[in-house]
Design a protein around this motif. Sequence first.
Motif, PDB file in Angstrom:
ATOM      1  N   VAL A 201      -6.262   7.641  45.742  1.00 34.92           N
ATOM      2  CA  VAL A 201      -5.196   7.520  44.740  1.00 34.92           C
ATOM      3  C   VAL A 201      -4.097   6.630  45.311  1.00 34.92           C
ATOM      4  O   VAL A 201      -3.583   6.901  46.400  1.00 34.92           O
ATOM      5  N   PRO A 202      -3.707   5.556  44.625  1.00 35.52           N
ATOM      6  CA  PRO A 202      -2.712   4.641  45.190  1.00 35.52           C
ATOM      7  C   PRO A 202      -1.364   5.289  45.498  1.00 35.52           C
ATOM      8  O   PRO A 202      -0.768   5.019  46.543  1.00 35.52           O
ATOM      9  N   LEU A 213      12.537  23.767  46.515  1.00 35.63           N
ATOM     10  CA  LEU A 213      11.638  22.827  45.860  1.00 35.63           C
ATOM     11  C   LEU A 213      11.676  21.515  46.618  1.00 35.63           C
ATOM     12  O   LEU A 213      12.725  20.873  46.716  1.00 35.63           O
ATOM     13  N   GLY A 214      10.537  21.117  47.175  1.00 40.47           N
ATOM     14  CA  GLY A 214      10.473  19.888  47.953  1.00 40.47           C
ATOM     15  C   GLY A 214       9.398  18.963  47.428  1.00 40.47           C
ATOM     16  O   GLY A 214       8.539  19.359  46.630  1.00 40.47           O
ATOM     17  N   ALA A 215       9.434  17.714  47.879  1.00 41.25           N
ATOM     18  CA  ALA A 215       8.440  16.736  47.442  1.00 41.25           C
ATOM     19  C   ALA A 215       8.118  15.785  48.581  1.00 41.25           C
ATOM     20  O   ALA A 215       8.926  15.561  49.490  1.00 41.25           O
ATOM     21  N   GLY A 216       6.921  15.221  48.518  1.00 46.20           N
ATOM     22  CA  GLY A 216       6.490  14.202  49.468  1.00 46.20           C
ATOM     23  C   GLY A 216       5.686  13.158  48.726  1.00 46.20           C
ATOM     24  O   GLY A 216       4.962  13.480  47.778  1.00 46.20           O
ATOM     25  N   LEU A 217       5.803  11.904  49.136  1.00 48.51           N
ATOM     26  CA  LEU A 217       5.155  10.798  48.444  1.00 48.51           C
ATOM     27  C   LEU A 217       4.231  10.042  49.390  1.00 48.51           C
ATOM     28  O   LEU A 217       4.616   9.717  50.518  1.00 48.51           O
ATOM     29  N   MET A 218       3.016   9.768  48.924  1.00 42.40           N
ATOM     30  CA  MET A 218       2.063   8.935  49.649  1.00 42.40           C
ATOM     31  C   MET A 218       1.833   7.654  48.861  1.00 42.40           C
ATOM     32  O   MET A 218       1.627   7.694  47.637  1.00 42.40           O
ATOM     33  N   VAL A 219       1.865   6.522  49.538  1.00 42.71           N
ATOM     34  CA  VAL A 219       1.615   5.230  48.903  1.00 42.71           C
ATOM     35  C   VAL A 219       0.530   4.513  49.702  1.00 42.71           C
ATOM     36  O   VAL A 219       0.695   4.257  50.898  1.00 42.71           O
ATOM     37  N   ASP A 220      -0.586   4.220  49.042  1.00 43.82           N
ATOM     38  CA  ASP A 220      -1.723   3.547  49.686  1.00 43.82           C
ATOM     39  C   ASP A 220      -2.140   4.252  50.972  1.00 43.82           C
ATOM     40  O   ASP A 220      -2.410   3.622  52.002  1.00 43.82           O
ATOM     41  N   GLY A 221      -2.175   5.590  50.920  1.00 43.96           N
ATOM     42  CA  GLY A 221      -2.665   6.379  52.040  1.00 43.96           C
ATOM     43  C   GLY A 221      -1.687   6.602  53.161  1.00 43.96           C
ATOM     44  O   GLY A 221      -2.028   7.223  54.165  1.00 43.96           O
ATOM     45  N   ALA A 222      -0.453   6.117  53.011  1.00 44.47           N
ATOM     46  CA  ALA A 222       0.550   6.276  54.070  1.00 44.47           C
ATOM     47  C   ALA A 222       1.771   6.987  53.507  1.00 44.47           C
ATOM     48  O   ALA A 222       2.151   6.776  52.359  1.00 44.47           O
ATOM     49  N   PRO A 223       2.413   7.841  54.322  1.00 43.34           N
ATOM     50  CA  PRO A 223       3.608   8.538  53.840  1.00 43.34           C
ATOM     51  C   PRO A 223       4.744   7.561  53.555  1.00 43.34           C
ATOM     52  O   PRO A 223       4.991   6.629  54.316  1.00 43.34           O
ATOM     53  N   PHE A 224       5.404   7.769  52.419  1.00 44.63           N
ATOM     54  CA  PHE A 224       6.621   7.040  52.107  1.00 44.63           C
ATOM     55  C   PHE A 224       7.773   7.799  52.756  1.00 44.63           C
ATOM     56  O   PHE A 224       8.021   8.949  52.429  1.00 44.63           O
ATOM     57  N   LEU A 306       9.419   6.290  40.976  1.00 44.00           N
ATOM     58  CA  LEU A 306       8.392   6.203  42.015  1.00 44.00           C
ATOM     59  C   LEU A 306       7.017   5.757  41.509  1.00 44.00           C
ATOM     60  O   LEU A 306       6.176   5.352  42.306  1.00 44.00           O
ATOM     61  N   SER A 307       6.759   5.891  40.218  1.00 42.92           N
ATOM     62  CA  SER A 307       5.485   5.471  39.592  1.00 42.92           C
ATOM     63  C   SER A 307       4.250   6.062  40.261  1.00 42.92           C
ATOM     64  O   SER A 307       3.308   5.342  40.606  1.00 42.92           O
ATOM     65  N   PRO A 308       4.184   7.382  40.458  1.00 46.00           N
ATOM     66  CA  PRO A 308       2.965   7.964  41.045  1.00 46.00           C
ATOM     67  C   PRO A 308       1.818   7.966  40.041  1.00 46.00           C
ATOM     68  O   PRO A 308       2.020   8.119  38.834  1.00 46.00           O
ATOM     69  N   ASP A 309       0.605   7.794  40.547  1.00 44.53           N
ATOM     70  CA  ASP A 309      -0.583   7.937  39.709  1.00 44.53           C
ATOM     71  C   ASP A 309      -0.929   9.406  39.510  1.00 44.53           C
ATOM     72  O   ASP A 309      -1.508   9.777  38.483  1.00 44.53           O
ATOM     73  N   LEU A 310      -0.607  10.219  40.517  1.00 43.56           N
ATOM     74  CA  LEU A 310      -0.989  11.634  40.515  1.00 43.56           C
ATOM     75  C   LEU A 310       0.163  12.474  41.034  1.00 43.56           C
ATOM     76  O   LEU A 310       0.778  12.137  42.050  1.00 43.56           O
ATOM     77  N   ILE A 311       0.472  13.559  40.319  1.00 44.00           N
ATOM     78  CA  ILE A 311       1.404  14.570  40.805  1.00 44.00           C
ATOM     79  C   ILE A 311       0.591  15.809  41.154  1.00 44.00           C
ATOM     80  O   ILE A 311      -0.219  16.276  40.343  1.00 44.00           O
ATOM     81  N   VAL A 312       0.772  16.314  42.355  1.00 45.67           N
ATOM     82  CA  VAL A 312       0.064  17.512  42.814  1.00 45.67           C
ATOM     83  C   VAL A 312       1.079  18.644  42.962  1.00 45.67           C
ATOM     84  O   VAL A 312       2.111  18.483  43.606  1.00 45.67           O
ATOM     85  N   PHE A 313       0.778  19.774  42.337  1.00 45.66           N
ATOM     86  CA  PHE A 313       1.643  20.950  42.408  1.00 45.66           C
ATOM     87  C   PHE A 313       1.122  21.919  43.460  1.00 45.66           C
ATOM     88  O   PHE A 313      -0.060  22.301  43.441  1.00 45.66           O
TER      89      PHE A 313
END
Length: 375
Positions: A201-202, A213-224, A306-313
Amino acid sequence: MGVHHGHILRILRDEGPQSRADLSRRSKLSATTLTHVTAALLRDGSILEGDTSLPNGVVGRPAQAVKLAPDARSVAGVHIGAGNVQVAITDLLARPKATAAFAFDTEAADPDEIVGQVSRTVTELAAEVQVETSRLLGVGIGVPGPVDPARRTALASINVGWRNVPLADKLEDALRLPTTVEHNVSAMALAESHYGIGKNVPALLYIYLRTGLGAGLMVDGAPFRPGGHGAVELGHIQIVAEGKRCACGNVGCLETFVCERALMDAAGLKGAAPDNLLARVEQNTAAWDVVVRHLTTALASAVNILSPDLIVFGGHLGDAPQSLFERLERDLPLRIMPHMRDILSIRRATFGAQSGAIGGAAVALDQFFYSGALH
């Protein structure tokens, strides 16, 4: 550092067994370089040889393939939450071999005591799976809040009252193992991206609800890692101008509506939060509508930025009733940019209650194995 070695290991992790010809094409390494790299990986047991299967009807000798050897080495993953710690020993695909957990008092959260207990737990789990502690590749620790760019220090963990705690130094002194520290939800996002529902997933946004409530973002397999600190503070988006004071010091943050304490109050519950907390809140229609409305507003902002393709809960959101997903699928598209409406999906986390420890293991694997650091 063996950059080429790490590159080959990541290909085998993400794409499975490969012939040397395929590996050469995917890695863009020369045949000579690839031969040297695979020979070194075979010698230390990181990869194994086997035959690839031929397509139906094709006659001839199968090509010699190489594949990852997941049981060749192990890492320890640690998740420090608000009042609880998870620990796991995993293989090279972040699959748990042994797990444990313990609680601590957030009002008197002494980092040295917690590090001591983590050290003892890692040692006990290693013995349980018959691995010498010294043979572990390293330890990854997920902590609440941002970390320093070198990923060694917990900068500001509000829910446990920590500031500038050098956790990597402390655990390295206790265990004599290399250690790296990461924002805990970013670590969970990393695990989902490499080993869970987020493979290939890009852009993946992981949202975790427990005490906060926290969040983390991955972009092209690497942590943002904005500012080098890792944390994506979705919980501290201001939802209302006049609202309750948040732990961060602002007022009206999403976390004042969507956190364990607020949700327990909305459900009329006391004591420990149940796993079906959001289902209990759903029974209070007025409170549920407020929670879903404010969560939708924050998600719309996050998606548009952020334009995520997928949000995971994960956490309580991962255990939420299906009606939450149905409401978001109905209401969220109207509030995000048109090009995102057919792309975005929302799914439950893969690893459930073990997400934190597996996240820590994923961080250790990235740092100490798939980087090529071992070679």
